[in-house]
Design a protein around this motif. Sequence first.
Motif, PDB file in Angstrom:
ATOM      1  N   ILE A   1     -27.313   4.904  21.731  1.00 50.39           N
ATOM      2  CA  ILE A   1     -25.951   5.110  21.226  1.00 50.39           C
ATOM      3  C   ILE A   1     -25.908   6.405  20.430  1.00 50.39           C
ATOM      4  O   ILE A   1     -26.569   6.538  19.385  1.00 50.39           O
ATOM      5  CB  ILE A   1     -25.514   3.929  20.340  1.00 50.39           C
ATOM      6  CG1 ILE A   1     -25.638   2.619  21.126  1.00 50.39           C
ATOM      7  CG2 ILE A   1     -24.090   4.126  19.830  1.00 50.39           C
ATOM      8  CD1 ILE A   1     -25.408   1.378  20.282  1.00 50.39           C
ATOM      9  N   THR A   2     -25.151   7.359  20.938  1.00 51.98           N
ATOM     10  CA  THR A   2     -25.015   8.646  20.253  1.00 51.98           C
ATOM     11  C   THR A   2     -23.929   8.556  19.197  1.00 51.98           C
ATOM     12  O   THR A   2     -22.805   8.127  19.479  1.00 51.98           O
ATOM     13  CB  THR A   2     -24.673   9.767  21.250  1.00 51.98           C
ATOM     14  OG1 THR A   2     -25.690   9.822  22.260  1.00 51.98           O
ATOM     15  CG2 THR A   2     -24.590  11.116  20.544  1.00 51.98           C
ATOM     16  N   LEU A   3     -24.287   8.987  17.967  1.00 51.47           N
ATOM     17  CA  LEU A   3     -23.378   8.958  16.827  1.00 51.47           C
ATOM     18  C   LEU A   3     -23.197  10.374  16.299  1.00 51.47           C
ATOM     19  O   LEU A   3     -23.918  11.295  16.715  1.00 51.47           O
ATOM     20  CB  LEU A   3     -23.952   8.050  15.734  1.00 51.47           C
ATOM     21  CG  LEU A   3     -24.290   6.608  16.168  1.00 51.47           C
ATOM     22  CD1 LEU A   3     -25.046   5.881  15.065  1.00 51.47           C
ATOM     23  CD2 LEU A   3     -23.017   5.864  16.531  1.00 51.47           C
ATOM     24  N   PRO A   4     -22.249  10.594  15.379  1.00 51.12           N
ATOM     25  CA  PRO A   4     -22.052  11.954  14.861  1.00 51.12           C
ATOM     26  C   PRO A   4     -23.309  12.571  14.252  1.00 51.12           C
ATOM     27  O   PRO A   4     -23.533  13.775  14.362  1.00 51.12           O
ATOM     28  CB  PRO A   4     -20.970  11.752  13.787  1.00 51.12           C
ATOM     29  CG  PRO A   4     -20.206  10.563  14.256  1.00 51.12           C
ATOM     30  CD  PRO A   4     -21.228   9.674  14.875  1.00 51.12           C
ATOM     31  N   GLY A   5     -24.168  11.736  13.627  1.00 49.20           N
ATOM     32  CA  GLY A   5     -25.340  12.289  12.960  1.00 49.20           C
ATOM     33  C   GLY A   5     -26.657  11.979  13.633  1.00 49.20           C
ATOM     34  O   GLY A   5     -27.710  12.050  12.999  1.00 49.20           O
ATOM     35  N   GLY A   6     -26.641  11.620  14.912  1.00 49.85           N
ATOM     36  CA  GLY A   6     -27.882  11.293  15.606  1.00 49.85           C
ATOM     37  C   GLY A   6     -27.666  10.186  16.609  1.00 49.85           C
ATOM     38  O   GLY A   6     -26.597  10.092  17.219  1.00 49.85           O
ATOM     39  N   SER A   7     -28.659   9.304  16.768  1.00 49.22           N
ATOM     40  CA  SER A   7     -28.535   8.220  17.737  1.00 49.22           C
ATOM     41  C   SER A   7     -29.376   7.034  17.299  1.00 49.22           C
ATOM     42  O   SER A   7     -30.312   7.182  16.489  1.00 49.22           O
ATOM     43  CB  SER A   7     -28.974   8.677  19.132  1.00 49.22           C
ATOM     44  OG  SER A   7     -30.356   8.997  19.135  1.00 49.22           O
ATOM     45  N   ILE A   8     -29.034   5.859  17.831  1.00 49.29           N
ATOM     46  CA  ILE A   8     -29.811   4.650  17.594  1.00 49.29           C
ATOM     47  C   ILE A   8     -29.968   3.931  18.930  1.00 49.29           C
ATOM     48  O   ILE A   8     -29.222   4.187  19.882  1.00 49.29           O
ATOM     49  CB  ILE A   8     -29.154   3.705  16.568  1.00 49.29           C
ATOM     50  CG1 ILE A   8     -27.735   3.321  17.018  1.00 49.29           C
ATOM     51  CG2 ILE A   8     -29.126   4.331  15.189  1.00 49.29           C
ATOM     52  CD1 ILE A   8     -27.089   2.291  16.116  1.00 49.29           C
ATOM     53  N   VAL A   9     -30.942   3.022  18.999  1.00 47.14           N
ATOM     54  CA  VAL A   9     -31.173   2.235  20.209  1.00 47.14           C
ATOM     55  C   VAL A   9     -30.887   0.781  19.892  1.00 47.14           C
ATOM     56  O   VAL A   9     -31.317   0.260  18.857  1.00 47.14           O
ATOM     57  CB  VAL A   9     -32.622   2.411  20.716  1.00 47.14           C
ATOM     58  CG1 VAL A   9     -32.878   1.481  21.895  1.00 47.14           C
ATOM     59  CG2 VAL A   9     -32.871   3.857  21.117  1.00 47.14           C
ATOM     60  N   ALA A  10     -30.147   0.119  20.786  1.00 49.62           N
ATOM     61  CA  ALA A  10     -29.788  -1.281  20.587  1.00 49.62           C
ATOM     62  C   ALA A  10     -30.196  -2.097  21.799  1.00 49.62           C
ATOM     63  O   ALA A  10     -30.077  -1.633  22.938  1.00 49.62           O
ATOM     64  CB  ALA A  10     -28.290  -1.414  20.351  1.00 49.62           C
ATOM     65  N   ASP A  11     -30.680  -3.326  21.537  1.00 50.96           N
ATOM     66  CA  ASP A  11     -30.972  -4.248  22.636  1.00 50.96           C
ATOM     67  C   ASP A  11     -29.685  -4.769  23.263  1.00 50.96           C
ATOM     68  O   ASP A  11     -29.647  -5.077  24.458  1.00 50.96           O
ATOM     69  CB  ASP A  11     -31.802  -5.430  22.123  1.00 50.96           C
ATOM     70  CG  ASP A  11     -33.173  -4.982  21.659  1.00 50.96           C
ATOM     71  OD1 ASP A  11     -34.023  -4.687  22.513  1.00 50.96           O
ATOM     72  OD2 ASP A  11     -33.378  -4.917  20.430  1.00 50.96           O
ATOM     73  N   HIS A  12     -28.643  -4.855  22.452  1.00 48.13           N
ATOM     74  CA  HIS A  12     -27.365  -5.360  22.952  1.00 48.13           C
ATOM     75  C   HIS A  12     -26.243  -4.711  22.140  1.00 48.13           C
ATOM     76  O   HIS A  12     -26.388  -4.446  20.939  1.00 48.13           O
ATOM     77  CB  HIS A  12     -27.286  -6.887  22.812  1.00 48.13           C
ATOM     78  CG  HIS A  12     -26.188  -7.501  23.619  1.00 48.13           C
ATOM     79  ND1 HIS A  12     -26.371  -7.924  24.914  1.00 48.13           N
ATOM     80  CD2 HIS A  12     -24.876  -7.752  23.332  1.00 48.13           C
ATOM     81  CE1 HIS A  12     -25.231  -8.418  25.379  1.00 48.13           C
ATOM     82  NE2 HIS A  12     -24.313  -8.318  24.438  1.00 48.13           N
ATOM     83  N   LEU A  13     -25.119  -4.480  22.813  1.00 45.71           N
ATOM     84  CA  LEU A  13     -23.948  -3.912  22.166  1.00 45.71           C
ATOM     85  C   LEU A  13     -22.783  -4.889  22.304  1.00 45.71           C
ATOM     86  O   LEU A  13     -22.481  -5.346  23.412  1.00 45.71           O
ATOM     87  CB  LEU A  13     -23.570  -2.571  22.801  1.00 45.71           C
ATOM     88  CG  LEU A  13     -22.248  -1.935  22.334  1.00 45.71           C
ATOM     89  CD1 LEU A  13     -22.338  -1.506  20.875  1.00 45.71           C
ATOM     90  CD2 LEU A  13     -21.875  -0.740  23.219  1.00 45.71           C
ATOM     91  N   ILE A  14     -22.140  -5.207  21.199  1.00 47.10           N
ATOM     92  CA  ILE A  14     -20.886  -5.959  21.232  1.00 47.10           C
ATOM     93  C   ILE A  14     -19.766  -4.971  20.941  1.00 47.10           C
ATOM     94  O   ILE A  14     -19.684  -4.420  19.841  1.00 47.10           O
ATOM     95  CB  ILE A  14     -20.882  -7.109  20.212  1.00 47.10           C
ATOM     96  CG1 ILE A  14     -21.983  -8.118  20.533  1.00 47.10           C
ATOM     97  CG2 ILE A  14     -19.522  -7.799  20.194  1.00 47.10           C
ATOM     98  CD1 ILE A  14     -22.059  -9.275  19.553  1.00 47.10           C
ATOM     99  N   SER A  15     -18.932  -4.739  21.928  1.00 46.92           N
ATOM    100  CA  SER A  15     -17.842  -3.780  21.753  1.00 46.92           C
ATOM    101  C   SER A  15     -16.587  -4.494  21.279  1.00 46.92           C
ATOM    102  O   SER A  15     -16.037  -5.340  21.977  1.00 46.92           O
ATOM    103  CB  SER A  15     -17.547  -3.047  23.062  1.00 46.92           C
ATOM    104  OG  SER A  15     -16.374  -2.249  22.914  1.00 46.92           O
TER     105      SER A  15
END
Length: 476
Positions: free
Chosen positions: A270-284
């Motif tokens: 997941i790309t964010l304004p200040g970098g990125s994170i990794v998620a096993d699951h995303l709830i939108s």
Amino acid sequence: MQRTVVVAGGGISGLAACYHLAQSSSAPRIILLEGSSRLGGWLQSTRTEDGAVFEHGPRGIRPVGSVGKNTLNMLSELGLESEILPVPGDHSASKNRYLYVNKALHKLPSGISGLLRTIHPFSKPLIWCGLRDFTAQRGTQPDETVHEFVARRLGKEVADIAIDSLCRGVFAGDCQRLSLRSCFPMLYEAERKRRSVILGMVLAGGEKSHFDSALIRRAKKERWSQWSLRSGMEILPEALEEFLRGQGVQIHRDTPLRQLERTADNRWKITLPGGSIVADHLISAVPAKVLSQLLPRSEEPLAKELCQIEAVSVGVVNLQYDGMVLPVKGFGHLVPSFEDSILLGIVYDSVAFPDQNHRGAPSTRLTVMMGGAWFEEGIGNPDKVSQDQLLRRASEAVMSHLGICGAPTRAIVKLHKACIPQYTLGHWKRTENIFKYLKEQMLPLSVVGASYEGVSVNDCIFSARNAVEKLFQWPQ
């Protein structure tokens, strides 16, 4: 190894998803990402120094059905019982609802006697509409507009006046475009199973629910028609945030998602304004159209379905006047589109929730709603409309509809852009395709919120609960 679940969107749906995730005995690492500077989404309240409360979004919540009982359970668990302001069934705000037609207010019938005689603005007793329902043929299409369905079963006059107004009040939408199957699934099922809508609704009986609590029993005993919160509906997201922080949930405001990329091991980068994170699951919990723009090209079939779910903008103007100046007592009135396409309706906040008036001398609080599906053609581009323009239009409506002259002592103007999704014809098929795609592709993604299976606060909270329950069925 502890899994990471990212929840995108800090409105009531996203907060509820985090709440149910945190309550699990096998709670994952939870990260909530909100693009704006505040949580709560459209649940937004203004509290003044003299004790008045003004709601800029939802204000009255229904306690019925599984979805309503689920929300009451959440309130109990959060310790908000003392904040509840109930409206019992015999209250004027429950019994008295009005339509503004032919430049006059008309009270809708609220009992059997009202159905047996002609009540303006209708040209004949509504009992004839009921008799028509018993002889109407069952529909043959998989979906039809709300207007088509009601005109076919109850008559064009009911569709043009009552149902047109109802759809504007609930969805800020056009009943000639909205889907009956998605907007009013109970009516669709009643006709399908019993042929008669009235007979189907009667025989369906009360919805069975496994939810139970002292608050739910109290609401049933006192016959609540709706409820609010003493310090405003925004108390609910504030209480959820406090609970989540106590559970170690990471909450990030001003952090919009920029891009989603599926990794080789079926996770999300997941790309964010200040970098990125990794998620096993995303709830939108962001609007469907927003999510469609974040997905990678590999998920184009899903993005195509999501981007078809449009939303409309609504201008909300809160007004306060000195004294008790309303000519009638009730919940408020709605305006059919043929009478005034811009003006959706006016809520008489002081009648339903007088405890939210300011301290001291009597006052009247009103909320004027305008725009919706008619916003751009009647008011203009939401990006260019001024607050003065909306305030002027709201003040004129209060004067012409209710006879209230003079300047308000308080006025708050909010423009909610793309705030209410529109379940247009075929919406049921779009949502079916969306959930089918997520399952077949084994996508580590859940979608919740008003874009899919109900626009009310209750629906949003319930959809979050369901998504989390399904998520915890994942292989351990």
